[in-house]
Design a protein around this motif. Structure first.
Motif: not given
Lengths: 314, 274, 271, 250
Positions: B90-92, B154-160, B199-213
């Motif tokens: 959400a923050i990202g 940063p990654s979200f900002a870059r993509i958007v 944005l939707m697909s980066s949210i899904l990927i980001g969510f996974n990365n967040a869980v892993l991190a």
């Protein structure tokens, strides 16, 4: 050449910005470094004197300049806790962490590129489907868990290595490399999975493009189109990804060193974080950032070699 | 709306990735939601008599070295992990979208400066950035959430930014500008709806990365502090008992894997939408 | 005139969706040696599909083809892939609409031009290949062929790229050149030059050309015979001048009517 | 000068900023138009013809105000000229329905407030004008054919009854038979509402069919300007002759 100089300059700019960020981050923390060094019982006069010696009374830009200048010359500051130069604490550990990251990187390339080509060639077939599902699963395993699984399977059940039986490179390089193989594998596995998926997608995208059709029209067979035409184009996005992956692997080794109890950088980093030994943390973070940024520069150079279009549009 | 339902039904039947993504995700959510109301044991309750028990009816995932019920701790831990991952994303997403959209749309000097900073932040792998922030602000799950959130901006900002840049020069944007659409309306009403998919697909990927991190950092001991459970910390505690009592280390690990797997299957399923 | 290509009852069907989709139906074409035949139609008429089928480039799994494409005593539709490949680029060549994307962006021009020789005539030495490629680049009207040989596609203009495509297609001296909308992406003056180049190739090398276009007036400048296609079917075919002066099918009439007429002599009567 | 001049450009020179990474390149400006002058009467159709890179689209974008970096003078009798773009596939927002897109010019109209009913009525009027069924209002651009999209683009441009319409290659992305229909539509609108139209095209046949005056451009400069018939009959510039020859006209 102009392009490379340009990128080199960009790299230096980024490095400077990073160093400012890191320096500021560790200098706006509440708490007096002098006090931390001397302990809470120190007399105010002694604290003041130490502050003077450490140059803490100077304005921020001066301190930044001194810190940066020192850093460039290999003076990373003095540990609060051990009162010894950070350099002495860190320098012998760097080869361990770096060897692991580089091995993981090589493993990633060696495993993922053949697999990526294999899945793309069998797109839609049984092999492709099995590999893609496996790929997704491997991607979902956090490196420390795969580290634990590897220890359990290869270390304890198959007895291919002795968990915890680390040999330093100063003692026996062969044993050192052999021991690091499994940790490197644990770091590499998720990256392998991602690279395979990426390369597969990229290969399939590229083989749909017009130039691939042109290649077929000249009488190329599937292998000819794949190896002579498509592969090089498909590697372009993969190279970017691999560059970022190498950076991630350096950071990923922090966790893996803990799993396999390897006395690398990470152990010092973690103890320093919990002891709030800032100069050590600062130096290690800066060091890793430097590695990452230089890797990015190298990626740009490789990029330019693979893709002639880069850097010429302007 | 009916056609949506139909499409989901059709995909559930034919799209293997989507089907398994749904099943796994629902299972994990069930684990978390049930845990909100009922857990077999108090996750912090120790029982010296039942240390390191294997899988049994009384303890479906066994017990840990302090005799605590692993299932209850997994339920609690996955709740925290999901919460932190959702908060991070959400923050990202929010901060990244705003920064990316504004810099991408307006360009200019501010864009240059912000992008340099973003590039610099990008040079830090997210785990490292989180470590820096935690070492400054201290250890705890709120700090962890903040740290990961910032690390993901940063990654979200870059993509958007990239997407907005791409859209900005499209004819339909210029067309709208000719009709007198203001910059603000252009960004939020005309352009942003077009980057929903990305944005939707980066949210899904980001969510996974967040869980892993999150799992990785709490494995390192940064995050929820004992006695509260977190999945990563459980693994690091369990590691030394893994040969004698593998269920203690395997159960939390498999839950993390399933959590990530569910979402990545969903993502893969959506990309193969029929 | 000797017939070198004989296409009969070509039928192409897609199976991407639930319902099979017919792309080309009952397509017939006889191509004589040294002849230029035009295929005209709008998007979705099946003209490019037929061309790709003749060039042997329709190999997707979700697609069925039937009919016969006879060339050199072989049916290109049913012969094995190896036999088909031995013709591709050597006896039958094709150039495409987008010279921008049809060339490999990361390979040098020379490499791409001489690739057909590399594939079909391994006996030719590297140096000879290079010589022939430079010669070929020169003969398609590229000044400074020696330099162009070492360039990358992005360093050339659209018209130059299309010339490179033609050079690459012609280097094996094929019997048939298929040109799939080769001028659509180009400026009018460049368009005219490319058409001239095709005429020259046809004249000097006696290459048969299948010229595909949506532009009836362009086809009439180049071709002796023309085939008009709509929705996958041939609606009319015959000599170019006949079709222009006496179109029989309603669709052909509409196509001709869509070309804005220019009467420079009298007062304009358009308003 | 005379009252009925609706657009006049005098000594217009237009520049492009080199937008990429400004850190190194010293903000080099690229000049796209050189000293272009012409004038246009109310209710006339002016064609701008030339090949790619001739600056014809730049000229259009400068007139409507997308390019702001120019020297020289543009006089416009009416404000808010509208434009129809070449590629109907990229000039409609893919995320919005046709009805929404048609109403957008009214929503952002600062000169007058449109009620929902008025807006709906206006949309229906325009749909009739561009000869599309009302059912299309509920569709997304991707569900329309190229010709239908170009009609919608024209409709959007007409929503607030502009006096000057600039059509930038409005038919070159379309099939020939559809081209003829769109040209007819534009011609009808021109005659019915007396809108002045700048028609940009590379196709000299189309230009001859639609325009009163023609401006032949090459590399950012005007090669020839005059009444269409005159220019086609007796081309003066060498380049015009070349173009006409390439198009098979002369």
């Amino acid at each position: 050449m102009k392009y490379i100089i340009k990128k080199l300059f960009m790299m230096i700019v980024t490095l400077l910005v990073v160093s400012i960020c890191v320096f500021l981050a560790f200098n706006i923390i509440p708490g007096d470094p002098a006090l931390r060094m001397l302990g809470t019982e120190a007399s105010p006069e002694l604290v003041e004197q130490t502050r003077q010696e450490m140059g803490l009374n100077d304005p921020l830009p001066v301190r930044y300049g001194r810190w940066l200048f020192g850093f460039v010359q290999g003076d990373f500051g003095t540990s609060y806790n051990y009162k010894i130069p950070v350099k002495d604490m860190v320098i012998s550990k760097v080869p361990i962490t770096l060897t692991m990251a580089v091995m993981a990187f090589l493993l990633t390339i060696l495993i993922s590129i053949p697999l990526g080509i294999l899945t793309a060639r069998h797109e839609g077939g049984l092999l492709d489907r099995i590999l893609m599902v496996t790929d997704q699963i491997v991607m979902s395993i956090p490196p420390f868990f795969s580290g634990i699984l590897i220890t359990l399977i290869f270390g304890m059940v198959l007895r291919l290595f002795t968990p915890g039986g680390f040999t330093n490179y100063t003692v026996d390089v062969g044993k050192f490399i052999r021991y690091l193989f499994f940790p490197s594998l644990a770091i590499a596995l998720p990256k392998v999975a991602m690279t395979v998926k990426m390369l597969r997608g990229s290969l399939l995208d590229e083989s749909m493009k017009d130039y691939a059709r042109t290649a077929y029209s000249r009488g190329n067979n599937t292998n000819g189109v794949l190896y002579r035409h498509v592969l090089k184009n498909a590697m372009i996005p993969v190279i970017t990804f691999l560059g970022m992956a190498l950076a991630d692997m350096v950071a990923g080794s922090i966790v893996i060193e803990q799993v396999f109890s390897i006395p690398g950088i990470s152990r010092i980093l973690m103890t320093s974080i919990s002891n709030r030994d800032y100069p050590v943390v600062e130096a290690i973070i800066m060091g890793i950032a430097m590695i990452v940024i230089s890797v990015n520069f190298l990626v740009d150079v490789v990029y330019r070699i693979v893709d002639p279009r880069i850097g010429l549009e302007e | 709306m009916n056609s949506y339902k139909k499409a989901i039904h059709k995909n559930f039947k034919e799209n293997t990735f989507f089907r398994w993504g749904c099943i796994i995700t629902v299972l994990i959510l069930l684990l978390v939601v049930v845990g909100l109301f009922w857990m077999p044991y108090e996750p912090t309750a120790m029982n010296a008599a039942e240390k390191l028990k294997g899988i049994s009816l009384r303890h479906p995932m066994g017990t840990d070295n302090m005799g605590r019920d692993v299932l209850s701790r997994v339920m609690y831990g996955s709740r925290i992990t999901l919460l932190i991952a959702a908060g991070t994303v959400a923050i990202g997403t929010v901060a990244g979208t705003i920064i990316g959209a504004l810099t991408g749309y307006f360009g200019g000097m501010l864009d240059e400066i912000i992008m340099r900073i973003i590039d610099a932040l990008f040079a830090f792998p997210s785990i490292l950035l989180a470590l820096v922030i935690v070492s400054i602000f201290g250890i705890g799950w709120i700090q962890l959430l903040l740290a990961l959130g910032i690390a993901f901006v940063p990654s979200f900002a870059r993509i958007v930014r990239g997407e907005v840049l791409r859209c900005r020069n499209m004819d339909y944007v210029e067309n709208a500008r000719l009709q007198g659409v203001s910059d603000f309306r252009m960004i939020f009403v005309h352009i942003l709806p077009n980057i929903r998919g990305v944005l939707m697909s980066s949210i899904l990927i980001g969510f996974n990365n967040a869980v892993l991190a999150e799992a990785g950092l709490s494995y390192l001991g940064i995050g929820s502090q004992p006695p509260y459970a977190s999945l990563g910390k459980m693994l690091s505690d369990a590691q030394q008992y893994m040969f004698g009592n593998p269920s203690y280390v395997l159960c939390p690990g498999i839950v993390i894997v399933l959590m990530v797997l569910g979402f990545s299957f969903l993502g893969e399923g959506i990309s193969r939408w029929k | 005139m000797e017939i070198i290509l004989d296409v009969t009852d070509l039928h192409i069907e897609f199976h991407d969706h639930d319902q099979p989709e017919v792309a080309v139906e009952d397509f017939d074409l006889m191509l004589g040696e040294g002849e230029i035949v035009g295929i005209v139609g709008e998007s979705g008429s099946g003209k490019s599909m037929s061309a790709l089928a003749i060039a042997g480039l329709l190999n997707r799994k979700s697609l069925t083809k039937s009919g016969r494409i006879m060339f050199d005593g072989t049916d290109l539709l049913t012969c094995d892939r190896k036999k088909l490949r031995s013709y591709q680029g050597d006896e039958i060549s094709i150039i495409f609409q987008e010279p921008m994307t049809s060339l490999n962006p990361v390979k040098r021009i020379g490499w791409q031009v001489e690739e057909s020789l590399y594939i079909h005539h391994r006996e030719i030495s590297k140096e000879d290949r290079r010589k022939r490629a430079v010669e070929m680049l020169g003969s398609v009207g590229l000044a400074d062929a020696e330099n162009v040989y070492y360039m990358y596609p992005h360093e050339l203009s659209g018209g130059m790229r299309q010339r490179v495509m033609i050079a690459a297609a012609m280097i094996g001296n094929p019997k048939i050149l298929i040109a799939d909308e080769p001028t659509t992406a180009l400026d009018v003056t460049v368009q005219a030059q490319i058409v001239e180049l095709l005429k020259k190739i046809n004249r000097e090398r006696n290459t048969s050309i299948i010229f595909i276009s949506h532009d009836l007036s362009l086809v009439s400048q180049l071709c002796q015979r023309v085939i008009v296609m709509q929705h996958g079917n041939i609606v009319e075919s015959g000599r170019c001048s006949d079709i222009f002066s006496r179109p029989r099918h309603l669709y052909t009439k509409r196509l001709i009517a869509a070309i804005p007429r220019i009467d420079l002599g009298d007062d304009k009567d358009r308003r | 000068m005379s009252e009925d001049i609706c657009l006049r450009a005098s000594n217009l020179s237009v520049f492009y900023k080199n937008r990429k990474r400004k850190l190194f390149s010293k903000n080099k400006k690229i000049q796209a138009l050189f000293d272009v002058s012409f004038e246009m009467k109310d209710g006339e159709v002016l064609a701008i013809a030339g090949e790619s890179g001739s600056g014809k689209s730049t000229l259009a974008r400068t007139i409507v105000g997308i390019n702001k970096d120019y020297t020289g003078e543009i006089y416009q009798k009416y404000d808010r000229p509208q434009m129809v773009f070449q590629d109907p596939y990229s000039s409609l927002n893919p995320a919005k329905k046709i009805g929404w897109l048609l109403k957008e010019p009214l929503r952002v109209d600062r000169s007058c407030k449109w009620s929902e009913a008025e807006a709906q009525k206006r949309v229906e009027e325009i749909m009739e004008e561009i000869e599309l069924p009302l059912a299309i209002l509920d569709r997304y651009p991707s569900q329309l054919s190229g010709g239908q999209r170009q009609r919608v683009c024209i409709g959007i441009a007409l929503m607030r009854s502009p006096k000057l319409l600039i059509a930038d290659e409005p038919v070159s992305a379309l099939d020939v038979t559809i081209q003829a229909q769109i040209l007819e539509l534009i011609d009808n609108l021109h005659r019915k509402h007396g809108i002045s139209i700048i028609f940009i095209s590379h196709d000299l046949r189309v230009v001859y069919k639609v325009s009163d005056h023609v401006l032949i451009m090459k590399n950012g400069r005007v090669e020839e300007y005059g009444s269409t018939r005159q220019v086609y009959r007796e081309p003066q510039a060498e380049y015009t002759k070349q173009l006409l020859k390439a198009a098979g006209i002369k």
